[in-house]
Scaffold this active site. Structure first.
Site, PDB file in Angstrom:
ATOM      1  CG  ASP A  57      -1.820   1.183   1.329  1.00  0.00           C
ATOM      2  OD1 ASP A  57      -2.731   1.272   0.492  1.00  0.00           O
ATOM      3  OD2 ASP A  57      -1.628   2.025   2.235  1.00  0.00           O
ATOM      4  CD  GLU A  90      -2.260   2.261  -3.394  1.00  0.00           C
ATOM      5  OE1 GLU A  90      -3.376   2.765  -3.626  1.00  0.00           O
ATOM      6  OE2 GLU A  90      -1.773   2.189  -2.261  1.00  0.00           O
TER       7      GLU A  90
END
Length: 559
Positions: free
Chosen positions: A231, A295
């Protein structure tokens, strides 16, 4: 269509009934030599909204385990779980208070192990989110760090003194609104937060922090997971000199956040981030078949993203944002995005998604309401045709639209902070509808978010028996990609567009698959008179003579 061992086909629908007829299907020699994730289809699960087994209105691991056959029936290769870690849930799991435990809301580590075992038995790989840029302010690491300036974890987070006038150390802004700094009276310093105030920024420049996070990764690898979605990696490291970000020379006057008034030159994309990723890669390479997906949201096209997946020592792939927030899906957009990722040595392997838990549902962004159902199917066909690994978001296989959540029912902190200018992420996080019972069969209690009537009418049970349903088209198209190496592994040749018409050839060794799409509502004339082609897929009523609005054709070419 042949289904892989352990996969569960649609119970009553044959591939031929969907219009997707893979005649002459072949496996190109050598295709199995690639890692499993290359060209795979991954299904993103948002656990809060997938299936609730205990009736508290929130999805859980037991509910996921009970409903894993649905995911297996889609012919996907893997699933990615959004966070299930211990958390105060102020950002719904992305504020982690214990990286190595499951939040009681979702169950226990034993529940996770049971889910993982069943998933593997069904032939599904399992990826879990890893959140390394920040923790919850309720994490024990932060409690120790804020207790003083001379404790063992004093430098585990990003702390800084105030300016002489008491204001924050620099002009950095939080994504969720306001300065990226919060005054802490205990340390008499500011701490940095790129997101919510309760999400303090970890100091990944500190080798001890890096080692602790590598220990977290090893914990889950030893438990048997098949990879990580990493993330917000662009936020992982900051400029230690804390230099001000420059203002954006040209910014959209409709922006709703101070964050968008800056170029994030110093608060993101520090040059040392790839070095940490190399340490992580050394760890994951000690295990078999691990996939790492970064990401990375960047303003400079794909230049910064490619640094995170360069060569063979960093992440395996990066999650592209080119489609997630695009206002329209056009053939030119597809052409331009694919041109940034040619099939060349050292280029890196991209991953694509049209939807996720942070972006509005694509059918609500890209098409008029009367065309949603037709568009949902051709959109899935296009996803299958893209070069790279592709990710389908929970409910995308049903053609779910964006639910309208009134302000009084909002849970999303970003939407609440920026109301009414930000389209709520909650609208893409509503429960998955399973059947026609109350709350779509998701829960026997009160769901944490309401399910809209339009999406309730797209329930799994209502689509199962319809050969032309979005659900059965998704199953057939994902199966098509699994079995044709050109779709899964091939490069893109002959990518052309004409207004709303898009054609691209996927080529792997001697196999060539031509993919033709009409991404507009109006019928387009078309004629294929070649005798050297085998039709393998028709979506939306497309034929060799015409392309109705929102339709697609795939055929294998012998030239």
């Amino acid at each position: 269509m042949t289904f892989e061992p352990g996969m569960t086909p649609a119970p009553t629908i044959t591939p031929e009934e969907t219009g997707i007829v893979p005649q002459g299907m072949t496996r190109t020699p050598g295709a199995s030599d690639f890692p499993w994730w290359r060209g795979a289809v991954i299904y993103q699960v948002y656990p809060r909204s997938y299936a609730d087994a205990d009736g508290d209105g929130v999805g859980d691991l037991s509910g996921l385990t009970e409903r894993l056959e649905h995911i297996a029936s889609l012919n996907v290769d893997a699933m990615w779980l959004s966070p299930i870690y211990a958390s105060p849930m102020k950002d719904f799991g992305y504020d982690v208070s214990d990286y190595c435990d499951v939040d009681p809301l979702f169950g226990t580590l034993a529940d996770f192990d049971a889910m993982l075992e069943k998933a593997h038995g069904l032939g599904l790989k399992v990826l879990v989110d890893q959140v390394y840029s920040h923790t919850s302010d309720e994490h024990e690491w932060f409690a120790e760090s804020r207790s003083g300036r001379d404790n063992p974890k004093a430098d585990w987070y990003v702390w800084a003194d105030a300016k002489a006038d008491g204001t924050p150390p620099n002009n950095w802004q939080s994504m969720f609104g306001g300065p990226a700094w919060k005054w802490d009276p205990v340390r008499a310093q500011y701490y940095m937060h790129n997101f919510l105030v309760c999400q303090p920024q970890l100091n990944l420049h500190n080798p001890e922090v890096q080692d602790a996070l590598l220990g977290v990764a090893q914990f889950w690898l030893d438990r048997g997971v098949d990879g990580f979605r990493m993330d917000a990696l662009n936020f992982a490291m900051h400029d230690p000199q804390l230099r001000d970000n420059p203002p954006a020379a040209l910014f959209d006057r409709s922006v709703v956040r101070p964050f968008d008034f800056q170029h994030h030159t110093y608060s993101q994309f520090h040059k040392d981030t790839p070095r940490f990723l190399e340490k992580l890669r050394k760890l994951t390479d000690r295990y078999d078949g691990i996939f790492t997906l970064a990401e990375v949201c960047a303003d400079d096209g794909n230049v910064a993203i490619k640094r995170f997946i360069k060569g063979t020592t960093r992440m395996n792939s990066a999650y592209g944002f080119d489609f997630l927030y695009a206002p329209q899906l056009t053939p030119q957009l597809v052409h331009d995005v694919m041109s940034h990722w040619p099939d060349e040595p050292g280029m890196g392997w991209p991953s694509w998604a049209f939807e996720n838990h942070d972006a509005p549902r694509a059918v609500s962004r890209w098409v008029a309401p009367e065309h949603k159902d037709a568009f949902a199917k051709v959109k899935l066909a296009l996803l299958v045709a893209l070069r790279g690994t592709v990710i389908a978001y929970q409910g995308e296989e049903l053609g779910l639209e964006q639910d309208d959540i009134p302000y009084e029912l909002l849970k999303d902190p970003e939407a609440i902070n920026n109301w009414p200018r930000t389209l709520s992420r909650d609208g893409a996080r509503t429960p998955l509808p399973w059947d026609e019972s109350e709350h779509g069969g998701f829960t026997t209690g009160d769901p944490w978010l309401p399910l809209g009537e339009a999406n309730a009418r797209r329930a799994v049970s209502l689509q199962e028996g319809d050969p032309g349903s979005t659900l059965n088209i998704a199953r057939a198209m994902f199966g098509l990609r699994k079995h044709f190496p050109a779709l899964r592994l091939g490069g893109i040749e002959n990518c052309q567009f004409d207004n709303e018409l898009l054609v691209l050839d996927r080529v792997y060794e001697a196999q060539r698959i031509r993919c033709l799409f009409n991404l507009g509502p109006n019928e387009r004339p078309f004629s294929d008179t070649s005798e050297n082609t085998v039709l393998i897929a028709s979506v939306g009523g497309a034929t060799r003579d015409k392309l109705p609005g929102f339709s697609a054709l795939f055929w294998e070419c012998d030239w």
